[in-house]
Design an enzyme around this catalytic site. Structure first.
Site, short mmCIF file in Angstrom:
data_model
loop_
_atom_site.label_atom_id
_atom_site.label_comp_id
_atom_site.label_asym_id
_atom_site.label_seq_id
_atom_site.Cartn_x
_atom_site.Cartn_y
_atom_site.Cartn_z
N HIS A 56 5.26 -18.65 11.70
CA HIS A 56 4.17 -19.53 11.30
C HIS A 56 3.02 -19.42 12.29
CE1 HIS A 56 6.98 -22.33 8.76
NE2 HIS A 56 7.00 -21.08 8.37
N GLU A 58 1.46 -21.78 14.13
CA GLU A 58 1.52 -22.56 15.37
C GLU A 58 2.28 -21.85 16.50
OE1 GLU A 58 1.69 -25.69 11.98
OE2 GLU A 58 2.13 -23.56 12.30
N SER A 174 -13.15 3.96 -20.83
CA SER A 174 -13.58 2.79 -20.07
C SER A 174 -13.92 3.09 -18.62
CB SER A 174 -12.47 1.73 -20.09
OG SER A 174 -11.29 2.23 -19.46
N TRP A 176 -16.38 4.86 -15.96
CA TRP A 176 -16.30 3.50 -15.42
C TRP A 176 -17.43 2.68 -15.99
CZ3 TRP A 176 -12.01 2.20 -12.93
CH2 TRP A 176 -11.28 3.21 -12.29
N ARG A 190 -7.85 -8.29 -5.12
CA ARG A 190 -6.42 -8.05 -5.27
C ARG A 190 -5.67 -8.37 -3.98
NH1 ARG A 190 -5.96 -2.07 -8.22
NH2 ARG A 190 -6.70 -2.69 -10.30
N LEU A 210 -2.40 -0.30 -9.94
CA LEU A 210 -2.55 -1.72 -9.61
C LEU A 210 -2.37 -2.01 -8.12
CD1 LEU A 210 -0.66 -3.41 -12.61
CD2 LEU A 210 -3.11 -2.92 -12.39
N GLY A 302 -5.02 -7.14 -20.24
CA GLY A 302 -6.09 -6.97 -21.20
C GLY A 302 -6.40 -8.18 -22.04
N LEU A 305 -3.57 -10.77 -23.30
CA LEU A 305 -3.04 -11.60 -22.21
C LEU A 305 -4.08 -12.59 -21.74
CD1 LEU A 305 -0.86 -12.32 -20.17
CD2 LEU A 305 -1.65 -10.41 -18.75
#
Length: 369
Positions: A56, A58, A174, A176, A190, A210, A302, A305
Site C-alpha cells: 500500500h 503508506e 475504418s 484510420w 486504456r 487491445l 462496438g 455492446l
C-alpha cells in the site's frame, strides 16, 4: 472533532492524489492511493499503491521517510486501512511509525475499513483531519466506491467516429478515421483502466490486440471480449496473445463447450453471463466483472455492446473522438439500435470537457443527474 484545514494541507493532498493516479488501472481490486509524509514543511517520504494492490501507499512512504516520520504528518488520499489482509493495517503502521497527524479526504466505504482506520488513529492519540479535497478524491476513486456500492465497475464508453457519426464505411474500412494524436490518447486512457472491453463484432472485424502500446507500459489492462456464442477467430491476435496478456471472454450459456475448452486451453478466462432478448445482459455482465475484482472498464464498442450499456444506464462517462471526415448514410453507425420511440427516453449527457487533439475533437460527457 475535525479541526480547521491548514493552509498547506490542500497543496500536500493534491500531491498525494497525483501520486495515487499513478496506480490507476494497476491496483484492482484495491484502490489506487497516494501518500506524502511531511515534517517541518519538508516532504520526507512519498508512496503510492504498487501494481497488484500491494504494498500500500503508506508503508512505502514511511519506508522512505525512515525515523524522520516520528512526529510528522501523513497525507493519504483515502482513509488508511484497518483490517488484516495479506499485509498489516496501514493505520497500525502509521501509529507504530510515530506519525502525529493524518490528513485524508474521505472515509473508505469498504465495510472492513469504513471509519475504523480513523478510529484506530484517534484512539492512539493521532490527530486526524478529514475532508481535504474530498470531491477530487471521490472522482479519482469513483470506480472503487462504485464496485463496493453496486457491485460493478465504473464504465467509460469511448466512441471514435466521423463527423456524421460513422465508425466505418459500408465495406468495413475504418483505419484510420481519427489521427495519431487521438489514437495515442486512447492508449493512455486504456492504461488508466483495469480493463479494455469490446464486443464480438469489433473483435472479428478489427482483429485487435487491445493492448497499451507506445507508452512504455509493462502491466497491461485485462482484455475483455463480450461474445455470446464465442464465435471469435481462434487464430487471431487475441488468441495468439491469450497466454501472455490477460484475456477474459464473457459468453452466454449457449456457447459451444468445445469453444470454451479451446479458448481455455489458449489461456483465456471464460466468464459465463446471463442473457436477455438474445444477447448478454449488460447488468449481469458488469456484476460478473465486479465479482472478478474490476473497478474500471474502458469500453471501445462496438455498436451493439455500446447500445446495450447505454440502454441499461450503465455508462458512467462518455468519451468521443470526432474526426473531420464524412462517410455517409451507408457507413456503419457508432451505435446499435436503442429501440427509442420518444426523444424524451433518449440517454442524455452533460458536457464536461471539449478540446482539439491533433486534427480531431475530444469531448467528455457524464450522465445528466
Amino acid at each position: 472533532m475535525t479541526r480547521a484545514v491548514r493552509w498547506s494541507d490542500q497543496t500536500y493532498m493534491a500531491l498525494a492524489l497525483s501520486l495515487g493516479r499513478r496506480g490507476q488501472g494497476q491496483t484492482w481490486p484495491n484502490p489506487a492511493v497516494g501518500c506524502v509524509i511531511v515534517r517541518d514543511g519538508r516532504i520526507i517520504g512519498r508512496g503510492w499503491t504498487a501494481p497488484g494492490g500491494r504494498p500500500h501507499a503508506e508503508p512505502q512512504a514511511l519506508a522512505r521517510a525512515g525515523e524522520a516520520a516520528r512526529g510528522a504528518t501523513a497525507y493519504v488520499s483515502l482513509e488508511p486501512c484497518a483490517h488484516h489482509g495479506k499485509t498489516p493495517p496501514c493505520a497500525d503502521t502509521l501509529i507504530k511509525a510515530g506519525i502525529s497527524r493524518v490528513v485524508a479526504p474521505l472515509q473508505d466505504s469498504d465495510p472492513r475499513v469504513s471509519g475504523r482506520g480513523f478510529a484506530m488513529l484517534r484512539a492512539a492519540g493521532v490527530e486526524v483531519t478529514t475532508g481535504v479535497m474530498a470531491d477530487q478524491a471521490a472522482r479519482d476513486l469513483a470506480g472503487f466506491f462504485l464496485r463496493i456500492r453496486e457491485g460493478r465497475p465504473r464504465v467509460t464508453l469511448k466512441l471514435a467516429s466521423s463527423f456524421d457519426g460513422r465508425i466505418a464505411t459500408a465495406t468495413g474500412d475504418s483505419q484510420w478515421i481519427t489521427g495519431p494524436a487521438a489514437r495515442r490518447a486512447v492508449h493512455a486512457m486504456r492504461a488508466r483502466h483495469d480493463a479494455v472491453m469490446v464486443g464480438a463484432g469489433t473483435a472479428r472485424a478489427d482483429d485487435p490486440t487491445l493492448t497499451v502500446r507506445g507508452l512504455g507500459i509493462t502491466r497491461q489492462p485485462v482484455r475483455i471480449v463480450v461474445s455470446r456464442r464465442l464465435d471469435l477467430p481462434l487464430s487471431g491476435n487475441l488468441a495468439q496473445s491469450a497466454a501472455d496478456v490477460p484475456l477474459w471472454l464473457c459468453h452466454g450459456p449457449d456457447a459451444d463447450p468445445r469453444l470454451i475448452e479451446a479458448w481455455s486451453g489458449l489461456g483465456a478466462r471464460l466468464i459465463p453471463c446471463a442473457t436477455t432478448a438474445g444477447q448478454i445482459d449488460a447488468s449481469a455482465l458488469l456484476q460478473e466483472l465486479g465479482q472478478a475484482g474490476l473497478t474500471s472498464v474502458f469500453c471501445e464498442g462496438g455498436g451493439a455492446l455500446a447500445a446495450s450499456l447505454l440502454s441499461a444506464g450503465l455508462v458512467d462517462e462518455l468519451i468521443g473522438f470526432t474526426a473531420g471526415v464524412m462517410i455517409g448514410a451507408e457507413g456503419q453507425p457508432a451505435l446499435g439500435a436503442l429501440g427509442l420511440s420518444h426523444l424524451a427516453s433518449a440517454p442524455r449527457f452533460d458536457l464536461i470537457e471539449s478540446r482539439a487533439i491533433g486534427p480531431d475533437i475530444l469531448h467528455r460527457w457524464v450522465p445528466q443527474g
